[in-house]
Design an enzyme around this catalytic site. Structure first.
Site, PDB file in Angstrom:
ATOM      1  N   GLU B  48       0.890  -1.441   5.989  1.00 40.46           N
ATOM      2  CA  GLU B  48       1.292  -1.800   4.619  1.00 40.46           C
ATOM      3  C   GLU B  48       0.704  -0.829   3.600  1.00 40.46           C
ATOM      4  OE1 GLU B  48       3.558  -3.808   4.016  1.00 40.46           O
ATOM      5  OE2 GLU B  48       3.656  -4.993   5.830  1.00 40.46           O
ATOM      6  N   ASN B  52       2.852   2.020   1.549  1.00 41.09           N
ATOM      7  CA  ASN B  52       2.878   2.014   0.080  1.00 41.09           C
ATOM      8  C   ASN B  52       2.517   3.379  -0.493  1.00 41.09           C
ATOM      9  OD1 ASN B  52       3.672  -0.607  -0.131  1.00 41.09           O
ATOM     10  ND2 ASN B  52       1.687  -1.421  -0.792  1.00 41.09           N
ATOM     11  N   ARG B 106      12.884  -2.970   0.446  1.00 43.76           N
ATOM     12  CA  ARG B 106      11.516  -3.455   0.287  1.00 43.76           C
ATOM     13  C   ARG B 106      11.563  -4.935  -0.093  1.00 43.76           C
ATOM     14  NH1 ARG B 106      10.487   0.473   2.531  1.00 43.76           N
ATOM     15  NH2 ARG B 106       9.318  -1.067   3.619  1.00 43.76           N
TER      16      ARG B 106
HETATM   17  N1  ATP Z   1       0.098   3.350  -3.436  1.00 40.32           N
HETATM   18  C1  ATP Z   1       0.895   2.932  -4.428  1.00 40.32           C
HETATM   19  N2  ATP Z   1       1.261   3.774  -5.439  1.00 40.32           N
HETATM   20  C2  ATP Z   1       2.081   3.363  -6.432  1.00 40.32           C
HETATM   21  N3  ATP Z   1       2.580   2.102  -6.532  1.00 40.32           N
HETATM   22  C3  ATP Z   1       2.248   1.219  -5.572  1.00 40.32           C
HETATM   23  C4  ATP Z   1       1.396   1.576  -4.484  1.00 40.32           C
HETATM   24  N4  ATP Z   1       1.243   0.473  -3.694  1.00 40.32           N
HETATM   25  C5  ATP Z   1       1.963  -0.506  -4.266  1.00 40.32           C
HETATM   26  N5  ATP Z   1       2.578  -0.074  -5.397  1.00 40.32           N
HETATM   27  C6  ATP Z   1       3.425  -0.893  -6.293  1.00 40.32           C
HETATM   28  O1  ATP Z   1       3.211  -2.255  -5.996  1.00 40.32           O
HETATM   29  C7  ATP Z   1       4.458  -2.897  -5.649  1.00 40.32           C
HETATM   30  C8  ATP Z   1       4.207  -4.004  -4.637  1.00 40.32           C
HETATM   31  O2  ATP Z   1       3.732  -3.460  -3.402  1.00 40.32           O
HETATM   32  P1  ATP Z   1       3.980  -4.316  -2.069  1.00 40.32           P
HETATM   33  O3  ATP Z   1       3.490  -3.527  -0.922  1.00 40.32           O
HETATM   34  O4  ATP Z   1       3.429  -5.689  -2.259  1.00 40.32           O
HETATM   35  O5  ATP Z   1       5.564  -4.463  -2.024  1.00 40.32           O
HETATM   36  P2  ATP Z   1       6.651  -3.319  -1.708  1.00 40.32           P
HETATM   37  O6  ATP Z   1       5.997  -2.133  -1.103  1.00 40.32           O
HETATM   38  O7  ATP Z   1       7.447  -3.095  -2.945  1.00 40.32           O
HETATM   39  O8  ATP Z   1       7.564  -4.025  -0.604  1.00 40.32           O
HETATM   40  P3  ATP Z   1       7.165  -4.244   0.949  1.00 40.32           P
HETATM   41  O9  ATP Z   1       5.704  -3.950   1.085  1.00 40.32           O
HETATM   42  O10 ATP Z   1       7.505  -5.667   1.208  1.00 40.32           O
HETATM   43  O11 ATP Z   1       8.005  -3.288   1.703  1.00 40.32           O
HETATM   44  C9  ATP Z   1       5.350  -1.773  -5.194  1.00 40.32           C
HETATM   45  O12 ATP Z   1       6.721  -2.078  -5.303  1.00 40.32           O
HETATM   46  C10 ATP Z   1       4.915  -0.635  -6.121  1.00 40.32           C
HETATM   47  O13 ATP Z   1       5.522  -0.760  -7.379  1.00 40.32           O
HETATM   48 MG    MG Z   2       4.690  -2.271   0.470  1.00 37.62          MG
END
Ligand code: ATP
Ligand code: MG
Lengths: 100, 148
Positions: B48, B52, B106
């Protein structure tokens, strides 16, 4: 990698290996190709052969749910390993799809 | 708390490295004799955080992702994943279940899963500078002891 079986408009797709961001695009398009080809009333996804699945797998299920909804059908998930069941429960997927 | 061992890995933010990172973290932590359930949880939280960094941190322009894994006494581990990408404007909002700035591929569940499968998570981020996610967990069947 996937394999499948169609019987009386029930499409069962067995998933194998790892479902993550790297592999999920291929898995999605393979499943969607089969759904378009067979227009099933029910899409069953079998997770027994899945060794790893993260949140990318949740989006795979959600997207297939939306596709089947648009065709008037439904999605069912079967044989989930414990860990995958756990993350699907976190996402409350049971609200949308049947989980065996 | 005394650090007993550590490893650091730096790799390109390319999707093919997602499985490399989680398998490497699990292999390093095998010395703690974790349960199968714990291994699955560790692989999932690493996947995860690294995904990200790759998807949201860098997007179309892959940059370096670093992963540090530390082992402390009593089976406590700390996993730190860092990117120098886009950064997060509003961290509490980003951590809300189902919140995503991604497309329909996502689910917005990554942070919820990281929270669910680790004992503690800390996120630091600066827009334009990058994001650091720190997760702590007790492994090796010592959970009950460590948590009192
Ligand atoms: N390393 C990062 N850099 C920039 N933005 C981030 C980062 N990690 C998370 N985010 C932001 O936080 C949001 C939520 O992250 P999360 O991992 O909970 O969900 P997701 O990645 O959108 O979906 P999923 O993990 O279910 O595939 C992301 O959509 C993004 O906007
Ligand atoms: Mg994610």
């Amino acid at each position: 990698m996937i394999s499948y079986d169609v019987q009386e408009r029930i499409l069962t797709v067995s998933l194998f290996g790892e479902i993550d961001h790297h592999t999920s695009a291929g898995i999605r398009s393979e499943i969607d190709g089969l759904v378009r080809k067979y227009s099933p009333l029910c899409l069953i996804l079998d997770f027994a052969g899945v060794d790893f699945c993260d949140s990318s797998g949740i989006a795979v299920v959600l997207g297939r749910y939306r596709l089947m909804q648009s065709l008037g059908g439904e999605v069912e998930l079967i044989r989930l390993p414990r860990n995958i069941r756990h993350i699907f429960d976190m996402a409350d997927l049971r609200r949308l799809v049947k989980i065996e | 708390m005394k650090e007993l061992n550590r490893m650091t890995l730096i790799f390109d933010g390319r999707s093919v490295n997602e499985s490399f990172a989680r398998v490497t973290a699990a292999a390093f932590l095998a010395q703690l004799d974790p349960t199968l359930q714990e291994i699955a949880e560790i692989k999932t939280v690493v996947s995860e955080a690294v995904t990200n960094a790759i998807v949201h941190g860098y997007g179309d322009k892959p940059g370096p992702v670093s992963m540090k894994v530390q082992i402390f006494a009593e089976g406590k581990i700390r996993i730190t994943v860092r990117d120098k990408g886009r950064g997060i404007e509003d961290i509490p909002k980003a951590m809300t279940p189902c919140f995503t700035t991604g497309n329909e591929d996502r689910a917005g569940m990554g942070f919820s899963i990281m929270q669910g499968f680790s004992d503690k998570i800390r996120v630091r981020s600066l827009p334009g500078k990058g994001t650091t996610v720190v997760m702590e967990k007790y492994v090796g069947g010592r959970e009950a002891v460590s948590r009192g």
